[in-house]
Design an enzyme around this catalytic site. Structure first.
Site, PDB file in Angstrom:
ATOM      1  N   GLU A 173     -82.086  54.046  18.446  1.00 29.91           N
ATOM      2  CA  GLU A 173     -82.423  53.877  19.560  1.00 29.91           C
ATOM      3  C   GLU A 173     -84.481  54.424  19.704  1.00 29.91           C
ATOM      4  O   GLU A 173     -84.101  54.560  21.128  1.00 29.91           O
ATOM      5  CB  GLU A 173     -81.189  53.914  20.819  1.00 29.91           C
ATOM      6  CG  GLU A 173     -80.096  52.939  20.784  1.00 29.91           C
ATOM      7  CD  GLU A 173     -79.439  53.724  22.219  1.00 29.91           C
ATOM      8  OE1 GLU A 173     -79.674  53.906  22.805  1.00 29.91           O
ATOM      9  OE2 GLU A 173     -78.454  52.731  22.180  1.00 29.91           O
ATOM     10  N   GLU A 292     -73.564  49.264  18.000  1.00 35.61           N
ATOM     11  CA  GLU A 292     -73.254  49.858  19.735  1.00 35.61           C
ATOM     12  C   GLU A 292     -72.353  48.726  20.666  1.00 35.61           C
ATOM     13  O   GLU A 292     -73.635  48.187  20.499  1.00 35.61           O
ATOM     14  CB  GLU A 292     -74.456  50.936  19.898  1.00 35.61           C
ATOM     15  CG  GLU A 292     -74.214  52.092  19.721  1.00 35.61           C
ATOM     16  CD  GLU A 292     -74.835  53.146  20.706  1.00 35.61           C
ATOM     17  OE1 GLU A 292     -74.754  53.006  22.153  1.00 35.61           O
ATOM     18  OE2 GLU A 292     -75.741  54.238  20.222  1.00 35.61           O
ATOM     19  N   GLN A 350     -67.303  53.499  21.834  1.00 34.62           N
ATOM     20  CA  GLN A 350     -66.967  54.741  20.751  1.00 34.62           C
ATOM     21  C   GLN A 350     -65.170  55.437  21.080  1.00 34.62           C
ATOM     22  O   GLN A 350     -64.577  53.818  20.527  1.00 34.62           O
ATOM     23  CB  GLN A 350     -66.929  56.166  21.165  1.00 34.62           C
ATOM     24  CG  GLN A 350     -68.461  56.676  20.885  1.00 34.62           C
ATOM     25  CD  GLN A 350     -69.011  57.627  20.968  1.00 34.62           C
ATOM     26  OE1 GLN A 350     -68.741  58.569  21.758  1.00 34.62           O
ATOM     27  NE2 GLN A 350     -70.575  57.847  21.686  1.00 34.62           N
TER      28      GLN A 350
END
Length: 496
Positions: A173, A292, A350
């Site tokens: 990111e 993600e 996660q």
């Protein structure tokens, strides 16, 4: 009651099912590692300190890859802190999550855990506060057999065989101002390209992921990908996407349709990548690593005050998911499968405790969140080829995405059977789904399960871990090619 229909035809293949679609993510964040996968004092701990109950649930979840060690954490991480005798490892301040990192778990322990779980490790590199030299050092430590200082150090630390990590993320990111070492697209693209070239000098078979946008709402979205890929196109294999969704202001209808935004995100990134490739006159194709994705109530975290001290493994981002979350989650998973021609890897963020399908109590129980079930079923039953499915379905109006179909679906087809994954987004009525199976040569429904509840906000807890779980669909009609989908439901229909 709503009516919908779709056709299943093995001739309409999108791509093979990609096992890496069923990846997850372990970051040194909150209780994901400590009291998550690792808790040496737990009654279920094995000889390496890993919780066997979490390992069992990870296998049941059907995880294929695990991205590590971040996330935002990686942009300040010194990988050398996590090797060697545990008692001698330094404690560091983690700026990303305002915590203290003990470094009890590092790369060697993580790879050991991956082997026990039967998953492929995926490593992220720190290109925030570090760079090319540190990336090369970690690669040599992990993958070179022996005979050099770093590879022999790995052997001395107890890992005789190379870790053999194939997939590497070139930072995390880096478009985000919140990221330690945040860079412009040109700055990051140059660093990522030089890092990739150096790594390929050591091992040309690596699979490398360039950082794409950390969300489609970023002001630099599109321009970021174009600039980064101009620099990295010839030396990377993937560009990443990150996306999180939550129900906002009680707008359940829009939330259940959030996969519409994921579809837009994927198609936009693919178009940008192909445009860059055409400009460069390259025949190479860049794929997407959606490394993600999840339902995350980010607004709760953004409004929370950081602790005054620097705790070790504090409970952070521990969202407790309800049925509607699981149905929206299932829609996102369907979208990833529908785009398997270009989304060839993904990581659910996660795995444990932190916005995760698995929850644990320190010293106590572990259980499945509602979102565990769509992932586990898709990983178990998706096989062979992904089929292009174009449902004919009623639509409804949403505040965020306009008119959206009530039915969202994808199918996979293999010699042993065909599986349809479907979400009914209607909040008030069942949906009768007619399935045209003529091209399947007589296959008919042999099993149908549904994830639903009268209370769309019902959750699983340690005391009631199976409140929300897949159950036989009670409304399967006698017609072998028709099934009734309850409102706000995730459904798996198997044909043979």
């Amino acid at each position: 009651m709503h009516q919908a229909e779709l056709t299943l035809d093995p001739a309409f293949k999108v791509a093979p099912v990609r096992r890496r679609t069923f990846g997850t993510f372990v970051e040194h964040l909150g209780r994901c590692v400590y009291t998550g996968i690792y808790e040496p004092d737990h009654p279920e701990a094995d000889g390496d300190g890993f919780r066997r109950d979490v390992l069992d649930l990870t296998r049941e979840l059907g995880v294929s890859t695990v991205r590590y060690p971040g996330g935002n954490f990686v942009s300040g991480y010194r990988w050398e802190d996590g090797i060697g005798p545990v008692a001698e490892r330094p404690r560091r301040l983690d700026l990303a999550w305002h915590s203290t990192e003990t470094n009890e778990v590092g790369v060697d322990e993580f790879v050991r855990w991956c082997r026990k779980a039967g998953v492929e490790p995926m490593m992220a590199l720190n290109l925030g506060t570090r760079g090319i030299a540190e990336a090369l050092d970690l690669l040599e430590y992990c993958n070179h057999p022996s005979g050099t200082t770093l590879s022999d150090l790995r052997v001395a630390n107890g890992s005789k065989e190379p870790h053999g990590i194939r997939m590497w993320c070139l930072g995390n990111e880096m478009d985000g101002p919140w990221q330690t070492g945040h860079k412009t697209a040109r700055e990051y693209g140059r660093l990522a390209a030089e890092t990739a070239r150096a790594m390929r000098t050591m091992d040309r078979s690596l699979e490398l992921v360039a950082c794409g946008s950390s969300g489609s709402s970023m002001p630099t979205f599109g321009a970021w990908e174009a600039t980064v890929l101009e620099e990295t196109y010839d030396v990377v294999d993937y560009v990443s996407c990150h996306a999180y969704y939550e129900e906002k202001d009680g707008d359940l209808g829009s939330f259940l349709a959030c996969s519409t935004d994921m579809e837009y995100f994927i198609s936009s990134v693919v178009a940008t990548a192909d445009h860059v490739g055409a400009r460069l006159k390259s025949r190479k194709r860049i794929d997407v690593s959606f490394d993600e994705w999840n339902v995350w109530y980010l607004s709760r975290f953004q409004n929370a005050e950081p602790p005054e001290d620097w705790p070790v493994a504090p409970p952070l981002l521990e969202d407790h998911y309800h049925l509607a979350d699981a149905v929206a989650f299932g829609g996102l998973l369907i979208t990833l499968l529908r785009n398997s021609d270009r989304v060839t890897a993904a990581s659910l963020a996660q795995l444990v405790n932190v916005i995760a399908p698995i929850m644990t109590e320190p010293g106590g129980r572990a259980w499945r969140q509602t979102t565990f079930h769509p992932f586990a079923q898709a990983s178990r039953y998706a096989a062979g080829d992904v089929l292009r499915v174009e449902p004919v379905s009623p639509s409804y109006e949403t505040k965020e995405y306009g008119e959206v179909p009530l039915l969202h679906a994808v199918a996979t087809h293999a010699d042993e059977g065909t599986t349809l994954f479907a979400v009914n987004r209607s909040t008030d009525a069942p949906l009768s789904l007619a399935i045209d199976t003529r091209a399947l040569g007589g296959r008919r429904i042999v099993e149908a399960t549904t994830l639903t509840d009268d209370d769309v906000y019902a959750r699983n807890t340690a005391d009631a871990p199976d409140r929300i779980a897949p159950r036989p669909n009670p409304d399967v009609e006698h017609d072998p090619a028709r099934v009734l989908l309850p409102p706000v439901s995730w459904n798996v229909i198997r044909l043979a």
